[in-house]
Design a protein around this motif. Structure first.
Motif, PDB file in Angstrom:
ATOM      1  N   ARG A 162       0.826  -1.209   0.000  1.00 18.53           N
ATOM      2  CA  ARG A 162       0.000   0.000   0.000  1.00 18.53           C
ATOM      3  C   ARG A 162       0.860   1.259   0.000  1.00 18.53           C
ATOM      4  O   ARG A 162       0.554   2.231  -0.687  1.00 18.53           O
ATOM      5  CB  ARG A 162      -0.942  -0.005   1.201  1.00 18.53           C
ATOM      6  CG  ARG A 162      -2.063  -1.005   1.047  1.00 18.53           C
ATOM      7  CD  ARG A 162      -2.971  -1.027   2.252  1.00 18.53           C
ATOM      8  NE  ARG A 162      -4.081  -1.954   2.038  1.00 18.53           N
ATOM      9  CZ  ARG A 162      -4.744  -2.531   3.011  1.00 18.53           C
ATOM     10  NH1 ARG A 162      -4.439  -2.274   4.262  1.00 18.53           N
ATOM     11  NH2 ARG A 162      -5.722  -3.357   2.739  1.00 18.53           N
ATOM     12  N   LYS A 180       2.368   1.633  -3.469  1.00 21.39           N
ATOM     13  CA  LYS A 180       1.344   2.073  -4.413  1.00 21.39           C
ATOM     14  C   LYS A 180       1.055   3.564  -4.240  1.00 21.39           C
ATOM     15  O   LYS A 180       0.957   4.309  -5.220  1.00 21.39           O
ATOM     16  CB  LYS A 180       0.071   1.245  -4.202  1.00 21.39           C
ATOM     17  CG  LYS A 180      -0.976   1.442  -5.269  1.00 21.39           C
ATOM     18  CD  LYS A 180      -2.107   0.428  -5.155  1.00 21.39           C
ATOM     19  CE  LYS A 180      -2.858   0.554  -3.871  1.00 21.39           C
ATOM     20  NZ  LYS A 180      -4.099  -0.231  -3.826  1.00 21.39           N
ATOM     21  N   LYS A 181       0.957   4.002  -2.999  1.00 20.54           N
ATOM     22  CA  LYS A 181       0.709   5.418  -2.728  1.00 20.54           C
ATOM     23  C   LYS A 181       1.865   6.272  -3.237  1.00 20.54           C
ATOM     24  O   LYS A 181       1.658   7.318  -3.863  1.00 20.54           O
ATOM     25  CB  LYS A 181       0.518   5.631  -1.225  1.00 20.54           C
ATOM     26  CG  LYS A 181       0.244   7.052  -0.836  1.00 20.54           C
ATOM     27  CD  LYS A 181       0.065   7.188   0.675  1.00 20.54           C
ATOM     28  CE  LYS A 181      -0.158   8.623   1.065  1.00 20.54           C
ATOM     29  NZ  LYS A 181      -0.269   8.791   2.518  1.00 20.54           N
ATOM     30  N   SER A 182       3.080   5.810  -2.993  1.00 23.94           N
ATOM     31  CA  SER A 182       4.259   6.536  -3.448  1.00 23.94           C
ATOM     32  C   SER A 182       4.318   6.599  -4.968  1.00 23.94           C
ATOM     33  O   SER A 182       4.674   7.634  -5.547  1.00 23.94           O
ATOM     34  CB  SER A 182       5.510   5.856  -2.895  1.00 23.94           C
ATOM     35  OG  SER A 182       6.663   6.486  -3.380  1.00 23.94           O
ATOM     36  N   ALA A 183       3.954   5.499  -5.633  1.00 23.00           N
ATOM     37  CA  ALA A 183       3.954   5.489  -7.100  1.00 23.00           C
ATOM     38  C   ALA A 183       2.931   6.474  -7.658  1.00 23.00           C
ATOM     39  O   ALA A 183       3.216   7.201  -8.621  1.00 23.00           O
ATOM     40  CB  ALA A 183       3.675   4.080  -7.608  1.00 23.00           C
ATOM     41  N   TRP A 184       1.741   6.513  -7.070  1.00 27.97           N
ATOM     42  CA  TRP A 184       0.725   7.470  -7.534  1.00 27.97           C
ATOM     43  C   TRP A 184       1.184   8.911  -7.303  1.00 27.97           C
ATOM     44  O   TRP A 184       0.985   9.780  -8.147  1.00 27.97           O
ATOM     45  CB  TRP A 184      -0.612   7.236  -6.833  1.00 27.97           C
ATOM     46  CG  TRP A 184      -1.407   6.136  -7.467  1.00 27.97           C
ATOM     47  CD1 TRP A 184      -1.690   4.922  -6.922  1.00 27.97           C
ATOM     48  CD2 TRP A 184      -1.996   6.145  -8.765  1.00 27.97           C
ATOM     49  NE1 TRP A 184      -2.414   4.177  -7.804  1.00 27.97           N
ATOM     50  CE2 TRP A 184      -2.631   4.902  -8.947  1.00 27.97           C
ATOM     51  CE3 TRP A 184      -2.052   7.071  -9.802  1.00 27.97           C
ATOM     52  CZ2 TRP A 184      -3.314   4.563 -10.100  1.00 27.97           C
ATOM     53  CZ3 TRP A 184      -2.742   6.733 -10.968  1.00 27.97           C
ATOM     54  CH2 TRP A 184      -3.345   5.502 -11.112  1.00 27.97           C
ATOM     55  N   GLN A 185       1.810   9.162  -6.155  1.00 27.09           N
ATOM     56  CA  GLN A 185       2.308  10.508  -5.880  1.00 27.09           C
ATOM     57  C   GLN A 185       3.389  10.903  -6.883  1.00 27.09           C
ATOM     58  O   GLN A 185       3.415  12.040  -7.364  1.00 27.09           O
ATOM     59  CB  GLN A 185       2.847  10.590  -4.453  1.00 27.09           C
ATOM     60  CG  GLN A 185       1.768  10.590  -3.400  1.00 27.09           C
ATOM     61  CD  GLN A 185       2.318  10.557  -1.981  1.00 27.09           C
ATOM     62  OE1 GLN A 185       3.481  10.229  -1.759  1.00 27.09           O
ATOM     63  NE2 GLN A 185       1.464  10.880  -1.017  1.00 27.09           N
ATOM     64  N   LEU A 203       3.711   9.707  -9.935  1.00 25.50           N
ATOM     65  CA  LEU A 203       3.053   9.894 -11.226  1.00 25.50           C
ATOM     66  C   LEU A 203       2.410  11.275 -11.319  1.00 25.50           C
ATOM     67  O   LEU A 203       2.588  11.987 -12.311  1.00 25.50           O
ATOM     68  CB  LEU A 203       2.004   8.804 -11.457  1.00 25.50           C
ATOM     69  CG  LEU A 203       1.172   8.960 -12.727  1.00 25.50           C
ATOM     70  CD1 LEU A 203       2.040   8.734 -13.952  1.00 25.50           C
ATOM     71  CD2 LEU A 203       0.007   7.999 -12.709  1.00 25.50           C
ATOM     72  N   TRP A 204       1.680  11.644 -10.268  1.00 25.28           N
ATOM     73  CA  TRP A 204       1.037  12.959 -10.288  1.00 25.28           C
ATOM     74  C   TRP A 204       2.075  14.078 -10.297  1.00 25.28           C
ATOM     75  O   TRP A 204       1.881  15.119 -10.918  1.00 25.28           O
ATOM     76  CB  TRP A 204       0.083  13.123  -9.106  1.00 25.28           C
ATOM     77  CG  TRP A 204      -1.209  12.432  -9.365  1.00 25.28           C
ATOM     78  CD1 TRP A 204      -1.699  11.348  -8.710  1.00 25.28           C
ATOM     79  CD2 TRP A 204      -2.177  12.757 -10.370  1.00 25.28           C
ATOM     80  NE1 TRP A 204      -2.900  10.968  -9.251  1.00 25.28           N
ATOM     81  CE2 TRP A 204      -3.227  11.826 -10.272  1.00 25.28           C
ATOM     82  CE3 TRP A 204      -2.259  13.743 -11.350  1.00 25.28           C
ATOM     83  CZ2 TRP A 204      -4.331  11.846 -11.109  1.00 25.28           C
ATOM     84  CZ3 TRP A 204      -3.377  13.752 -12.186  1.00 25.28           C
ATOM     85  CH2 TRP A 204      -4.391  12.820 -12.062  1.00 25.28           C
TER      86      TRP A 204
END
Length: 101
Positions: free
Chosen positions: A65, A68-73, A75-76
């Motif tokens: 988790r 995943k959160k770090s990857a989304w951050q 990406l944004w």
């Protein structure tokens, strides 16, 4: 209707028919223990290392988790950087095209 309400209602019906409520409650509790043990055995969680295995799985899930959160951050962050670069390039071309060349 919750499971507690159903159990209380069934025990009340049995008591009305002359069955000992304490005996019924003991049977229900023992059946619950047997069912829980059977379910844990089917899942492979009935051995002594099951607690450690579950703790490791929870730790792995937490790490997943967080990743995943770090990857989304990330990406944004890249999306914002690219959009900002495009906007700044557009402004530079619009207002000062000769110094961009």
């Amino acid at each position: 209707m919750s499971a507690d309400n159903v159990l209380a209602q069934l025990l009340g019906q049995a008591a009305a028919r002359g069955v000992d409520p304490a005996t019924l409650r003991a049977i229900v509790e023992e059946a619950g223990e047997v069912a829980a043990t059977r379910a844990l055995t089917r899942l492979g969680l009935a051995d002594a290392s099951a607690g450690r295995d579950l703790a490791e799985l929870r730790e792995l899930l937490g790490a997943w988790r967080a990743a995943k959160k770090s990857a989304w951050q990330a990406l944004w962050g890249w999306v914002v950087r690219v959009a900002s670069t495009v906007v700044l390039a557009g402004i530079a071309v619009r207002w000062g095209g000769e110094w961009v060349k």
